[in-house]
Enzyme design. Structure first.
Site, PDB file in Angstrom:
ATOM      1  N   ARG A  70       0.824  -1.213   0.000  1.00 22.31           N
ATOM      2  CA  ARG A  70       0.000   0.000   0.000  1.00 22.31           C
ATOM      3  C   ARG A  70       0.861   1.266   0.000  1.00 22.31           C
ATOM      4  NH1 ARG A  70      -3.854  -1.032   4.897  1.00 22.31           N
ATOM      5  NH2 ARG A  70      -2.964  -3.113   5.000  1.00 22.31           N
ATOM      6  N   TYR A  74       0.452   4.578  -2.449  1.00 26.22           N
ATOM      7  CA  TYR A  74       0.286   5.952  -1.987  1.00 26.22           C
ATOM      8  C   TYR A  74       1.355   6.874  -2.578  1.00 26.22           C
ATOM      9  CZ  TYR A  74      -2.639   3.587   1.489  1.00 26.22           C
ATOM     10  OH  TYR A  74      -3.579   2.810   2.106  1.00 26.22           O
ATOM     11  N   TYR A  96     -12.642   9.644   0.357  1.00 29.37           N
ATOM     12  CA  TYR A  96     -13.743   9.085   1.155  1.00 29.37           C
ATOM     13  C   TYR A  96     -13.531   9.422   2.625  1.00 29.37           C
ATOM     14  CZ  TYR A  96     -16.244   5.217   3.511  1.00 29.37           C
ATOM     15  OH  TYR A  96     -17.028   4.453   4.323  1.00 29.37           O
ATOM     16  N   VAL A 101      -8.024  11.581   7.940  1.00 25.27           N
ATOM     17  CA  VAL A 101      -8.256  10.460   8.850  1.00 25.27           C
ATOM     18  C   VAL A 101      -8.072   9.160   8.076  1.00 25.27           C
ATOM     19  CG1 VAL A 101      -9.907   9.313  10.373  1.00 25.27           C
ATOM     20  CG2 VAL A 101      -9.829  11.808  10.289  1.00 25.27           C
ATOM     21  N   ALA A 128     -15.366   8.270   9.764  1.00 26.85           N
ATOM     22  CA  ALA A 128     -15.925   7.058  10.358  1.00 26.85           C
ATOM     23  C   ALA A 128     -16.063   7.214  11.867  1.00 26.85           C
ATOM     24  CB  ALA A 128     -15.050   5.857  10.016  1.00 26.85           C
ATOM     25  N   GLN A 170      -9.685  -0.805  11.556  1.00 26.20           N
ATOM     26  CA  GLN A 170      -9.165  -1.713  10.523  1.00 26.20           C
ATOM     27  C   GLN A 170      -8.815  -3.087  11.083  1.00 26.20           C
ATOM     28  OE1 GLN A 170      -7.395   1.510   7.323  1.00 26.20           O
ATOM     29  NE2 GLN A 170      -5.924   0.558   8.682  1.00 26.20           N
ATOM     30  N   THR A 240     -14.452  -1.795  12.377  1.00 26.71           N
ATOM     31  CA  THR A 240     -13.898  -1.178  13.581  1.00 26.71           C
ATOM     32  C   THR A 240     -14.367  -1.975  14.790  1.00 26.71           C
ATOM     33  OG1 THR A 240     -13.926   1.011  12.561  1.00 26.71           O
ATOM     34  CG2 THR A 240     -13.885   0.947  14.960  1.00 26.71           C
TER      35      THR A 240
END
Length: 262
Positions: A70, A74, A96, A101, A128, A170, A240
């Protein structure tokens, strides 16, 4: 050829969690009017919606390639976005949720802007976390709360307080740092998490698996399970865990009298 007649700018906005319903007027204006809009959202309908706001908007989803780290994804995103800024464009990037965050490119873009003398503006979005507070009727101002990304929580063991609510983000990708895919099995990571938490909470302590609704017609995922049953649960990559307080925090009677509470 880069446009050297003017300096580019960069504004990062959030689309919120629930599509359309959470978009602020400020974010709407930037997505619509920027010279170049990039976006990263969670649902195909959100793609269509962004393109109605700005027909020339470009999705960043194509940077996600199977089995790629990942962090590499990025870095590629940041380079692509910055190329438009360097070309002198007024750039908007819509992420999103909230743009700072759990959005790794945001911190990289802010740091790049600081190095190159370009101001990066961040506009708040509904995260979230905000949805969790509402859907679970939690007031973090009452007795506080603790919040950690789940893998980091295990990799860097904290001195946390079980008498204060704990939020772990996560939990479906614990120990996994590549591009997320549909076949990912979360149980090994969850088992590690349960083993750690059982040192602080009883096995029958009730915890909550939570995920906010993405579409306005959906309901959030709210599933209450016992801690010792958590490892066998099927959870998404974006789930979560909310762990209610166990026991009572110490109360300073002398200070309470001084404050006039007793």
């Amino acid at each position: 050829m880069p446009n050297t007649s003017k300096q580019g700018s960069l504004t990062l906005v959030g689309t919120g969690i629930t599509m359309i319903a959470h978009l602020t007027n400020e974010a709407h204006a930037w997505i619509s009017k920027a010279d170049q809009t990039f976006y990263l959202v969670m649902h195909p309908l959100a793609d269509e919606w962004i393109h109605k706001l700005n027909p020339h908007a470009e999705s960043l989803a194509h940077f996600y390639q199977a089995d790629q780290q990942r962090e590499q994804v990025y870095q590629a995103m940041v380079a692509h976005i910055w190329a438009a800024v360097a070309a002198g464009k007024r750039v908007c990037v819509a992420f999103y949720g909230h743009p700072s965050v759990f959005v790794t490119p945001t911190s990289d873009l802010v740091q790049r802007g600081q190095r190159e003398g370009v101001r990066v503006n961040l506009l708040p979005g509904i995260s979230a976390e905000a949805c969790l507070f509402a859907d679970l009727a939690i007031d973090p101002g009452l007795h506080g709360y603790q919040s950690y990304e789940a893998s980091d929580f295990l990799l860097r063991p904290r001195r946390f307080d079980p008498t204060t609510p704990l939020v772990l983000w996560q939990i479906g990708v614990i120990g996994y740092f590549k591009v997320v895919h549909a076949g990912l099995d979360p149980r090994a990571g969850l088992a590690r998490l349960v083993a750690h938490l059982q040192s602080f909470y009883p096995e029958q302590h009730e915890v909550t698996i939570y995920q906010a609704a993405i579409l306005p017609i959906e309901e959030p995922t709210i599933r209450h399970v016992k801690l010792n049953d958590l490892a066998e649960q099927q959870v998404s990559a974006y789930a979560t865990l909310y762990v209610p307080a166990f026991g009572e925090a110490q109360f300073d009677q002398a200070l309470a009298r001084e404050f006039g509470l007793l």
